[in-house]
Design a protein around this motif. Structure first.
Motif, mmCIF file in Angstrom:
data_model
loop_
_atom_site.group_PDB
_atom_site.id
_atom_site.type_symbol
_atom_site.label_atom_id
_atom_site.label_comp_id
_atom_site.label_asym_id
_atom_site.label_seq_id
_atom_site.Cartn_x
_atom_site.Cartn_y
_atom_site.Cartn_z
ATOM 1 N N PHE A 1 -5.132 4.130 -0.931
ATOM 2 C CA PHE A 1 -4.570 2.880 -0.439
ATOM 3 C C PHE A 1 -4.460 2.961 1.083
ATOM 4 O O PHE A 1 -4.015 3.971 1.625
ATOM 5 N N TYR B 1 2.475 1.572 -3.492
ATOM 6 C CA TYR B 1 1.510 2.022 -4.499
ATOM 7 C C TYR B 1 1.137 3.491 -4.301
ATOM 8 O O TYR B 1 0.901 4.219 -5.265
ATOM 9 N N GLU B 2 1.071 3.925 -3.069
ATOM 10 C CA GLU B 2 0.795 5.345 -2.807
ATOM 11 C C GLU B 2 1.925 6.210 -3.362
ATOM 12 O O GLU B 2 1.673 7.287 -3.930
ATOM 13 N N ILE C 1 -9.121 -2.076 -1.347
ATOM 14 C CA ILE C 1 -9.416 -0.971 -2.249
ATOM 15 C C ILE C 1 -10.561 -1.278 -3.195
ATOM 16 O O ILE C 1 -11.358 -0.402 -3.534
ATOM 17 N N LYS D 1 -2.753 2.685 4.069
ATOM 18 C CA LYS D 1 -1.363 2.523 4.503
ATOM 19 C C LYS D 1 -1.250 1.943 5.910
ATOM 20 O O LYS D 1 -0.161 1.563 6.339
ATOM 21 N N ASN E 1 0.827 -1.205 0.000
ATOM 22 C CA ASN E 1 0.000 0.000 0.000
ATOM 23 C C ASN E 1 0.863 1.257 0.000
ATOM 24 O O ASN E 1 0.557 2.234 -0.691
ATOM 25 N N TYR F 1 -4.577 -5.937 0.184
ATOM 26 C CA TYR F 1 -4.715 -4.562 -0.308
ATOM 27 C C TYR F 1 -5.737 -4.488 -1.428
ATOM 28 O O TYR F 1 -6.493 -3.511 -1.556
#
Length: 237
Positions: free
Chosen positions: A155, A46-47, A169, A157, A43, A165
């Motif tokens: 996402f 990806y953020e 989402i 975190k 997460n 994850y």
């Protein structure tokens, strides 16, 4: 046109995929590699990729795969013609059971368009014919959507590690939008996943921290099957 974001831990895998995408995508793109050999949760990685993306269309994928289709980027952009589109993937389910469980539910509710495995274990799991099938949950191997959707939903975190994850989402997106799986893009994914203790705890975390009330009818037989599977994992871990 498409920002492709990868949480990467194997440079050989990444380089092979980069060449494969260059040869097959068919639209303008950028690749964003977040080098992540256990440095961040997925997460968090990806953020980071989300914040770096220059295009408005984002694709989050694993690096241990190969695209089998040509001009798949053109096909992917067609997904925005669907009604109230949220996220788009290649595997998912249209049923959310009461028992904690991953995106994969039971055969009648799973919609999959992926070739899985290595060597003699390779198997084509494709099981639906419509170009687009509406679902609720998505497999994290391939998640596509507008940048504004990812910024809105975000996402989580606080969810550590590399599991659940996708469940988080996709379900939070499904509260407001419609998620889909697409039938016209084919990939070969070299991994079957690893349902370990971290996976179990992450799945529990997601289900305990959100209250979902989707409008599909309850299927008692499906609920029994999922609860049995969840119970087996509970005993195991």
């Amino acid at each position: 046109m498409i920002s492709i974001i990868i949480s990467s831990y194997n440079q050989t895998y990444y380089d092979r995929l980069k060449k494969n995408i260059e040869e097959t995508i068919g639209v303008p793109y950028e690749m964003i590699q977040i080098w992540n050999p256990g440095l961040y949760s997925i997460n968090e990685a990806y953020e980071m990729g989300l914040q770096k993306a220059n295009f408005e269309n984002l694709l989050f994928i694993h690096e241990d795969l190969e695209f089998l289709s040509r001009n798949w980027g053109v096909e992917l952009m067609k997904s925005f013609k669907q009604e109230d589109v949220g996220l788009v993937g290649l595997a998912g389910s249209n049923y959310v059971p009461y028992a904690p469980m991953e995106w994969y539910v039971t055969d009648e509710h799973n919609f999959i368009n992926i070739v899985h495995g290595l060597g003699t274990e390779k198997i084509n799991l494709k099981n639906f014919d419509k170009d687009f099938q509406e679902i609720l949950t998505l497999d994290g191997v391939f998640i596509f959507g507008k940048k504004e959707i990812f910024l809105e939903v975000g996402f989580d975190k606080s969810l550590k590690g590399f599991h659940a994850y996708d469940l988080s989402i996709s379900l939070r997106t499904a509260m407001k939008y419609k998620n889909y799986v697409i039938n016209t893009i084919n990939i070969h994914h070299f991994s079957k996943g690893k349902p370990d203790l971290e996976w179990y705890n992450s799945t529990l975390y997601v289900r305990e921290n959100f209250n979902w009330k989707f409008q599909h009818s309850k299927n008692n037989q499906v609920e029994k099957q999922v609860f049995k599977r969840f119970s087996e994992f509970t005993v195991k871990y």
